[in-house]
Design a protein around this motif. Structure first.
Motif, PDB file in Angstrom:
ATOM      1  N   SER A 170      31.738 -15.450  -7.958  1.00 30.99           N
ATOM      2  CA  SER A 170      30.305 -15.154  -7.919  1.00 30.99           C
ATOM      3  C   SER A 170      29.923 -14.464  -6.613  1.00 30.99           C
ATOM      4  CB  SER A 170      29.512 -16.462  -8.046  1.00 30.99           C
ATOM      5  OG  SER A 170      28.182 -16.252  -7.640  1.00 30.99           O
ATOM      6  N   PRO A 171      29.155 -13.366  -6.689  1.00 30.80           N
ATOM      7  CA  PRO A 171      28.718 -12.715  -5.450  1.00 30.80           C
ATOM      8  C   PRO A 171      27.708 -13.560  -4.669  1.00 30.80           C
ATOM      9  CG  PRO A 171      27.751 -11.640  -7.385  1.00 30.80           C
ATOM     10  CD  PRO A 171      28.722 -12.663  -7.897  1.00 30.80           C
ATOM     11  N   LYS A 172      27.082 -14.505  -5.374  1.00 32.11           N
ATOM     12  CA  LYS A 172      26.193 -15.447  -4.680  1.00 32.11           C
ATOM     13  C   LYS A 172      26.974 -16.751  -4.517  1.00 32.11           C
ATOM     14  CE  LYS A 172      21.809 -17.977  -5.388  1.00 32.11           C
ATOM     15  NZ  LYS A 172      20.659 -18.217  -6.287  1.00 32.11           N
ATOM     16  N   PRO A 173      27.113 -17.253  -3.303  1.00 37.95           N
ATOM     17  CA  PRO A 173      27.888 -18.480  -3.139  1.00 37.95           C
ATOM     18  C   PRO A 173      27.174 -19.691  -3.766  1.00 37.95           C
ATOM     19  CG  PRO A 173      27.036 -17.675  -1.011  1.00 37.95           C
ATOM     20  CD  PRO A 173      26.581 -16.723  -2.051  1.00 37.95           C
ATOM     21  N   PRO A 174      27.897 -20.722  -4.144  1.00 41.57           N
ATOM     22  CA  PRO A 174      29.343 -20.826  -4.101  1.00 41.57           C
ATOM     23  C   PRO A 174      29.989 -20.023  -5.231  1.00 41.57           C
ATOM     24  CG  PRO A 174      28.388 -22.843  -4.996  1.00 41.57           C
ATOM     25  CD  PRO A 174      27.240 -21.965  -4.606  1.00 41.57           C
ATOM     26  N   PRO A 175      31.272 -19.637  -5.069  1.00 43.82           N
ATOM     27  CA  PRO A 175      31.895 -18.685  -5.997  1.00 43.82           C
ATOM     28  C   PRO A 175      32.163 -19.212  -7.404  1.00 43.82           C
ATOM     29  CG  PRO A 175      33.456 -19.396  -4.303  1.00 43.82           C
ATOM     30  CD  PRO A 175      32.130 -19.937  -3.898  1.00 43.82           C
ATOM     31  N   SER A 176      32.488 -20.494  -7.551  1.00 45.92           N
ATOM     32  CA  SER A 176      32.851 -21.022  -8.867  1.00 45.92           C
ATOM     33  C   SER A 176      31.645 -21.639  -9.549  1.00 45.92           C
ATOM     34  CB  SER A 176      33.941 -22.085  -8.740  1.00 45.92           C
ATOM     35  OG  SER A 176      35.145 -21.487  -8.396  1.00 45.92           O
ATOM     36  N   ARG A 177      31.405 -21.198 -10.780  1.00 44.19           N
ATOM     37  CA  ARG A 177      30.211 -21.635 -11.504  1.00 44.19           C
ATOM     38  C   ARG A 177      30.479 -21.640 -12.999  1.00 44.19           C
ATOM     39  NH1 ARG A 177      25.211 -19.221  -9.170  1.00 44.19           N
ATOM     40  NH2 ARG A 177      25.421 -19.357  -6.940  1.00 44.19           N
ATOM     41  N   ILE A 178      29.610 -22.304 -13.747  1.00 39.59           N
ATOM     42  CA  ILE A 178      29.567 -22.127 -15.197  1.00 39.59           C
ATOM     43  C   ILE A 178      28.151 -21.675 -15.552  1.00 39.59           C
ATOM     44  CG2 ILE A 178      31.377 -23.823 -15.660  1.00 39.59           C
ATOM     45  CD1 ILE A 178      29.154 -25.752 -16.636  1.00 39.59           C
ATOM     46  N   THR A 179      28.033 -21.003 -16.671  1.00 38.20           N
ATOM     47  CA  THR A 179      26.720 -20.468 -17.043  1.00 38.20           C
ATOM     48  C   THR A 179      26.574 -20.367 -18.559  1.00 38.20           C
ATOM     49  OG1 THR A 179      25.202 -18.580 -16.729  1.00 38.20           O
ATOM     50  CG2 THR A 179      27.539 -18.053 -16.878  1.00 38.20           C
ATOM     51  N   LEU A 180      25.387 -20.604 -19.047  1.00 43.08           N
ATOM     52  CA  LEU A 180      25.089 -20.271 -20.435  1.00 43.08           C
ATOM     53  C   LEU A 180      25.197 -18.756 -20.570  1.00 43.08           C
ATOM     54  CD1 LEU A 180      21.995 -22.534 -21.297  1.00 43.08           C
ATOM     55  CD2 LEU A 180      24.435 -23.055 -21.508  1.00 43.08           C
ATOM     56  N   THR A 181      25.493 -18.303 -21.778  1.00 46.59           N
ATOM     57  CA  THR A 181      25.662 -16.870 -22.020  1.00 46.59           C
ATOM     58  C   THR A 181      24.402 -16.292 -22.676  1.00 46.59           C
ATOM     59  OG1 THR A 181      26.607 -17.344 -24.170  1.00 46.59           O
ATOM     60  CG2 THR A 181      28.153 -17.139 -22.306  1.00 46.59           C
ATOM     61  N   LEU A 182      24.355 -14.975 -22.735  1.00 43.08           N
ATOM     62  CA  LEU A 182      23.181 -14.327 -23.354  1.00 43.08           C
ATOM     63  C   LEU A 182      23.000 -14.711 -24.826  1.00 43.08           C
ATOM     64  CD1 LEU A 182      23.206 -10.879 -21.567  1.00 43.08           C
ATOM     65  CD2 LEU A 182      21.343 -12.566 -21.537  1.00 43.08           C
ATOM     66  N   PRO A 183      24.084 -14.881 -25.624  1.00 40.33           N
ATOM     67  CA  PRO A 183      23.843 -15.318 -27.011  1.00 40.33           C
ATOM     68  C   PRO A 183      23.062 -16.632 -27.092  1.00 40.33           C
ATOM     69  CG  PRO A 183      26.071 -14.462 -26.815  1.00 40.33           C
ATOM     70  CD  PRO A 183      25.496 -14.495 -25.421  1.00 40.33           C
ATOM     71  N   VAL A 184      23.297 -17.551 -26.171  1.00 38.11           N
ATOM     72  CA  VAL A 184      22.547 -18.822 -26.179  1.00 38.11           C
ATOM     73  C   VAL A 184      21.127 -18.590 -25.660  1.00 38.11           C
ATOM     74  CG1 VAL A 184      22.413 -21.149 -25.215  1.00 38.11           C
ATOM     75  CG2 VAL A 184      24.622 -20.225 -25.952  1.00 38.11           C
ATOM     76  N   LEU A 185      21.012 -17.880 -24.559  1.00 38.34           N
ATOM     77  CA  LEU A 185      19.670 -17.658 -23.987  1.00 38.34           C
ATOM     78  C   LEU A 185      18.777 -16.927 -24.983  1.00 38.34           C
ATOM     79  CD1 LEU A 185      20.754 -16.627 -20.370  1.00 38.34           C
ATOM     80  CD2 LEU A 185      19.991 -18.875 -21.159  1.00 38.34           C
ATOM     81  N   ASN A 186      19.366 -15.975 -25.703  1.00 41.13           N
ATOM     82  CA  ASN A 186      18.550 -15.191 -26.643  1.00 41.13           C
ATOM     83  C   ASN A 186      18.333 -15.889 -27.976  1.00 41.13           C
ATOM     84  OD1 ASN A 186      17.928 -13.116 -24.944  1.00 41.13           O
ATOM     85  ND2 ASN A 186      19.760 -11.924 -25.435  1.00 41.13           N
ATOM     86  N   ASN A 187      18.952 -17.047 -28.142  1.00 40.05           N
ATOM     87  CA  ASN A 187      18.702 -17.831 -29.350  1.00 40.05           C
ATOM     88  C   ASN A 187      17.628 -18.891 -29.110  1.00 40.05           C
ATOM     89  OD1 ASN A 187      19.630 -17.923 -32.085  1.00 40.05           O
ATOM     90  ND2 ASN A 187      20.392 -19.994 -31.696  1.00 40.05           N
ATOM     91  N   ALA A 188      17.128 -18.943 -27.880  1.00 41.20           N
ATOM     92  CA  ALA A 188      16.093 -19.942 -27.570  1.00 41.20           C
ATOM     93  C   ALA A 188      14.791 -19.611 -28.294  1.00 41.20           C
ATOM     94  CB  ALA A 188      15.846 -19.976 -26.066  1.00 41.20           C
ATOM     95  N   LYS A 189      14.037 -20.666 -28.614  1.00 43.79           N
ATOM     96  CA  LYS A 189      12.728 -20.416 -29.241  1.00 43.79           C
ATOM     97  C   LYS A 189      11.798 -19.715 -28.255  1.00 43.79           C
ATOM     98  CE  LYS A 189      13.092 -24.167 -32.523  1.00 43.79           C
ATOM     99  NZ  LYS A 189      13.098 -25.636 -32.514  1.00 43.79           N
ATOM    100  N   GLU A 190      11.901 -20.102 -26.997  1.00 43.51           N
ATOM    101  CA  GLU A 190      11.070 -19.449 -25.984  1.00 43.51           C
ATOM    102  C   GLU A 190      11.881 -19.302 -24.697  1.00 43.51           C
ATOM    103  OE1 GLU A 190       7.276 -21.477 -25.690  1.00 43.51           O
ATOM    104  OE2 GLU A 190       6.834 -21.016 -27.773  1.00 43.51           O
ATOM    105  N   ALA A 191      11.792 -18.138 -24.078  1.00 44.80           N
ATOM    106  CA  ALA A 191      12.421 -17.929 -22.772  1.00 44.80           C
ATOM    107  C   ALA A 191      11.310 -17.679 -21.757  1.00 44.80           C
ATOM    108  CB  ALA A 191      13.380 -16.745 -22.817  1.00 44.80           C
ATOM    109  N   VAL A 192      11.403 -18.370 -20.643  1.00 51.08           N
ATOM    110  CA  VAL A 192      10.341 -18.306 -19.635  1.00 51.08           C
ATOM    111  C   VAL A 192      10.956 -17.993 -18.274  1.00 51.08           C
ATOM    112  CG1 VAL A 192       8.556 -19.635 -18.444  1.00 51.08           C
ATOM    113  CG2 VAL A 192       8.967 -20.008 -20.889  1.00 51.08           C
ATOM    114  N   PHE A 193      10.582 -16.865 -17.714  1.00 52.67           N
ATOM    115  CA  PHE A 193      11.003 -16.524 -16.359  1.00 52.67           C
ATOM    116  C   PHE A 193       9.894 -16.925 -15.390  1.00 52.67           C
ATOM    117  CE2 PHE A 193      13.908 -13.373 -18.302  1.00 52.67           C
ATOM    118  CZ  PHE A 193      15.012 -13.471 -17.464  1.00 52.67           C
ATOM    119  N   VAL A 194      10.320 -17.365 -14.219  1.00 49.83           N
ATOM    120  CA  VAL A 194       9.373 -17.693 -13.156  1.00 49.83           C
ATOM    121  C   VAL A 194       9.773 -16.877 -11.929  1.00 49.83           C
ATOM    122  CG1 VAL A 194       8.416 -19.539 -11.726  1.00 49.83           C
ATOM    123  CG2 VAL A 194       9.166 -20.034 -14.080  1.00 49.83           C
TER     124      VAL A 194
END
Ligand SMILES: O=C(O)[C@H](O)[C@@H](O)[C@H](O)[C@H](O)COP(=O)(O)O
Length: 249
Positions: A170-194
Motif C-alpha cells: 500500500s502506498p499509504k502506510p501501513p503496507p499490508s491491508r485487506i479491503t472490500l472490492t468494488l463489486p461489493v461496494l457497488n452492490n450496496a443499497k446505499e453508498a455514502v462518502f464523507v
C-alpha cells in the motif's frame, strides 16, 4: 441518484450524518430486521460517530458492523481501523459483539489468508449465494483519490470476482491491508462518502465533476443508484457544474 449535500462546517456534516444513519438504520431494520454497514478508517469514524453515538433512537442491537478496509495490524494497534471505530462508536453503543466483524487477528501476518477469512465472515452474515448487499457503505476519499484500500493504478481496483482482496505494498502506510472490492461496494443499497476540509477539495471535484476514472473513488456507482456525498463547503468549494442538493431525506 447521485446527490451532493454540502454543509457550512464539518460539525454540520456530523449532524446530518447522524440524521441520515438513524433513518437508514430504522428503514433497514423495519424491512429486514437488521442494518448492515461497512465503515472505513481515516477521519470518517469520528465524524460519523460524533452525534450518532449518543442517539438513543437508533437500535444498535440490530447493527452488523464490517470494515471497508483494514490494516493488517493487531486490534489494539494505533493503526487499526477496528480500534478506531471501537473507540469512536462501538464502545458507546450496544452492538452485540457477535455482530461486529473485525479482521482475524491471528492472520495479520498473511494478508491473503486474512482476506479469505474476511470473505467467510461476510458469508456468515450475507450467505454464499451472491455478492453481499450492505444496507450502507460509509466511505472516505484519500488525497490521491483512493477509497478503502483501493489505490490508483493498483490491481485491486480491477478485482471483479473476489469480495475481499489484499495488498502488501500500500502506498499509504501501513503496507499490508485487506479491503472490500468494488463489486461489493457497488452492490450496496446505499453508498455514502464523507469528505471534509479544503485539502480534499481539488480531488473531490476531480471525482464528482470531472469523473476521472483513474481515481478509484470515481468508480463507486451502486447498482441501486443511491450514492450520497456528505461534504463541507470547504471540500465543495471548487464545484461549478455539479450543484449541491438541499439535504432532505
Ligand atoms: O484505512 C484507511 O487508510 C482508510 O480506510 C482510507 O481509505 C481512508 O478512508 C481514506 O484515506 C480517507 O481518510 P481521511 O478521511 O483520513 O482523509
Amino acid at each position: 441518484m447521485v446527490q451532493v449535500f454540502s454543509f457550512p462546517t464539518s460539525d454540520d456534516v456530523a449532524q446530518a450524518l447522524n440524521t441520515y444513519l438513524a433513518q437508514a438504520s430504522a428503514t433497514a431494520i423495519a424491512t429486514t430486521g437488521r442494518f448492515t454497514i461497512a465503515i472505513t478508517g481515516g477521519s470518517l469514524p469520528a465524524t460519523a460517530s460524533k452525534y450518532l453515538k449518543a442517539n438513543k433512537a437508533v437500535d444498535f442491537s440490530k447493527w452488523y458492523v464490517f470494515w471497508g478496509d483494514e490494516r493488517c495490524v493487531s486490534h489494539d494497534h494505533d493503526d487499526s481501523n477496528y480500534k478506531l471505530v471501537k473507540e469512536q462508536l462501538l464502545d458507546h453503543v450496544n452492538v452485540p459483539a457477535a455482530q461486529v466483524f473485525p479482521i482475524n487477528p491471528t492472520l495479520i501476518g498473511n494478508p491473503e489468508e486474512a482476506a479469505l477469512d474476511y470473505h467467510h465472515q461476510l458469508a456468515s452474515v450475507f450467505g454464499n449465494g451472491g455478492v453481499p448487499e450492505f444496507d450502507c457503505v460509509l466511505l472516505g476519499i484519500g488525497p490521491d483519490g483512493h477509497l478503502c484500500s483501493l489505490f490508483p493504478g493498483f490491481p485491486q481496483v480491477k478485482e471483479a470476482d473476489k469480495w475481499v482482496t489484499s495488498i502488501r505494498d500500500s502506498p499509504k502506510p501501513p503496507p499490508s491491508r485487506i479491503t472490500l472490492t468494488l463489486p461489493v461496494l457497488n452492490n450496496a443499497k446505499e453508498a455514502v462518502f464523507v469528505v471534509t476540509g479544503s485539502g480534499k477539495s481539488e480531488m473531490f471535484k476531480t471525482i464528482v465533476e470531472d469523473k476521472d476514472t483513474s481515481k478509484p473513488s470515481t468508480l463507486v456507482a451502486p447498482k441501486s443508484g443511491k450514492l450520497y456525498w456528505f461534504v463541507d463547503d470547504a471540500a465543495s468549494q471548487h464545484l461549478s457544474a455539479v450543484k449541491p442538493s438541499t439535504f432532505k431525506l
